[in-house]
Design a protein around this motif. Structure first.
Motif, short mmCIF file in Angstrom:
data_model
loop_
_atom_site.label_atom_id
_atom_site.label_comp_id
_atom_site.label_asym_id
_atom_site.label_seq_id
_atom_site.Cartn_x
_atom_site.Cartn_y
_atom_site.Cartn_z
N UNK A 16 4.57 -29.14 -26.48
CA UNK A 16 5.20 -29.77 -25.27
C UNK A 16 4.22 -29.28 -24.00
N UNK A 17 3.35 -28.50 -24.20
CA UNK A 17 2.51 -28.35 -23.21
C UNK A 17 1.34 -29.06 -22.99
N UNK A 18 1.07 -29.91 -24.03
CA UNK A 18 -0.08 -30.92 -23.91
C UNK A 18 0.24 -31.64 -22.74
N UNK A 19 -1.16 -32.58 -22.05
CA UNK A 19 -2.41 -32.15 -22.64
C UNK A 19 -2.90 -30.91 -22.15
N UNK A 20 -2.32 -30.11 -21.49
CA UNK A 20 -2.81 -28.85 -20.53
C UNK A 20 -3.41 -27.92 -21.80
N UNK A 21 -2.56 -27.74 -22.74
CA UNK A 21 -3.08 -26.83 -23.81
C UNK A 21 -4.29 -27.10 -24.53
N UNK A 22 -4.80 -28.37 -24.53
CA UNK A 22 -5.93 -28.75 -25.11
C UNK A 22 -7.15 -28.11 -24.40
N UNK A 23 -7.16 -27.92 -23.11
CA UNK A 23 -8.20 -26.96 -22.41
C UNK A 23 -8.19 -25.55 -22.57
N UNK A 24 -6.92 -24.93 -22.42
CA UNK A 24 -6.83 -23.50 -22.22
C UNK A 24 -5.70 -23.25 -23.22
N UNK A 25 -5.80 -21.84 -23.67
CA UNK A 25 -4.57 -21.35 -24.50
C UNK A 25 -3.48 -21.35 -23.44
#
Length: 422
Positions: A16-25
């Motif tokens: 549910x945190x994508x796309x932000x979790x693609x770049x950083x844990x």
């Protein structure tokens, strides 16, 4: 002596945190200007006699995590180590797997925290509360009050109001059980491992009965909530300490903006130096705003309330930013407008462009309302929520992006509304 265990999960979660979790844990995503995990570590570092913080998860040890831990160790003068699970073992399985590490040095008690909560972290109050409850200190769950409808999305606690003992515990019940919910922050004594060990042995026996070939792998998957708390309730060992301070989960990107607001508000007491002030020849600040010292901001910009601006961000003349997180290296060109949005790393928003989302805040008239973890789609349509730009997204001049999620490395050429742009 005391220790803390922070459960940081792993890469397969955080969808549910994508796309932000693609770049950083996800645990390193900046909330109110610092990585989510740093708020936990700052709270632990203030507890006297805290000797070590252990992070347990199944992220591959990567450069960012290693760098963060090294910096945090230096800043807070406390040992911080990462213990990597070989698989996702549940909230209790990882703790049991690394029990020798947790118990080394002989701590009389240890905290366990989920990384995806934001809170005032009343750790000292939990310790006092544990000491007040008799000679045989029990285990303490941090609880808070939710409204009746939302309580069913959490672990629900029925307490004895005289003694605060947990009489009954149900994880995400299908009907209303109690308006006291589990905050995902616990204080345990080493005795907890006897109870987790009993569940592990029972799992092993069940596996043998089922004669599963790969059964050993599943015996170690133990959930603190369903497997341990449900069994301990009513045995005189489990207590709930209710906090009136702020608390929220950070499950979706929208909840990160809400958590940022809660932490920025707390900075008045804890870190006034992190809040931007109105000064000559500097941008107009309205409400609580965090600006990283390396950001370049035109004095005619208007920022706030609830804005967090990362490293190396450039903000042009006449820009308006409200209820948003701007991540490092982003550029907001002259007269652009960003409301209820997260702007990804190194993204660019052109002149006179508008990036806007719909806030998913809790009901301000209900003191016990929590933020809803909305599903991404409802009736086949994208649920209106905050707008998220992934990293390195280019928004051209005079374009409007409304209630949309834009995946990384996109050059847009027109306006979008209520869409996921792949």
């Amino acid at each position: 002596m005391l220790k803390t265990v922070i459960l940081i999960g792993g890469p397969q979660k955080g969808t549910r945190f994508r796309p932000l979790s693609f770049e950083v844990p996800k645990p390193l995503f900046p909330v109110a200007g610092v990585p989510m995990l740093q708020h936990h570590i700052e709270a632990c570092a203030k507890v006297p006699n805290m000797k070590e913080i252990l992070l347990i998860g199944f992220y591959q040890p990567n450069e960012e995590l290693t760098r963060f831990l090294a910096c945090a160790q230096q800043e807070f003068k406390i040992s911080i180590r990462y213990l990597q699970e070989y698989a996702a073992l549940g909230t209790g399985g990882g703790v049991y797997h690394f029990r020798d590490q947790i118990l080394s040095g002989g701590p009389e008690a240890f905290f366990i925290m989920n990384a995806d909560v934001c809170s005032e972290f009343p750790l000292l109050e939990m310790l006092d509360f544990q000491n007040e409850h008799g000679d045989a200190p029990g285990f303490v769950i941090l609880g808070t009050t939710a409204n009746r409808k939302q309580s069913m999305n959490y672990g629900c606690i029925v307490e004895n109001q005289q003694t605060n003992e947990v009489m009954h515990y149900v994880e995400k019940p299908s009907t209303f059980v109690s308006d006291i919910i589990n905050c995902g922050i616990y204080l345990f004594t080493p005795e907890i491992f006897q109870h987790i060990g009993a569940v592990f042995q029972k799992n092993q026996q069940d596996m043998l009965l089922e004669e599963q070939t790969n059964g050993w792998q599943r015996a170690e998957v133990i959930r603190l909530e369903q497997d341990i708390f449900t069994a301990l309730a009513g045995q005189g060992k489990l207590y709930v300490y209710k906090t009136t301070g702020f608390w929220s989960q950070i499950k979706s990107a929208g909840s990160a903006i809400y958590a940022s607001r809660l932490y920025l508000n707390q900075y008045h007491q804890t870190h006034p130096e992190r809040l931007a002030k109105n000064e000559e020849a500097s941008p107009k600040i309205s409400g609580n705003v965090y600006i990283h010292p390396t950001a370049k901001i035109d004095p005619t910009a208007v920022l706030g309330p609830n804005v967090s601006i990362g490293t190396g961000v450039t903000i042009g003349a006449g820009v308006r930013v409200r209820e948003s997180i701007i991540l490092h290296g982003a550029t907001l060109q002259d007269h652009s407008c960003v409301l209820n949005s997260i702007v990804g790393w190194d993204s660019t928003i052109g002149r006179w462009a508008r990036v806007e989302g719909t806030p998913s805040d809790p009901n301000p008239n209900d003191p016990y309302a929590k933020i809803d973890s909305e599903t991404l789609f409802r009736d086949g349509k994208l649920t209106p929520s905050i707008t998220i730009l992934g990293c390195n997204v280019n928004i051209p001049s005079e374009v409007i992006i409304l209630n949309s999620i834009v995946l990384p490395h996109k050059d847009l050429n027109r306006s979008f509304k209520n869409q996921i742009i792949l």
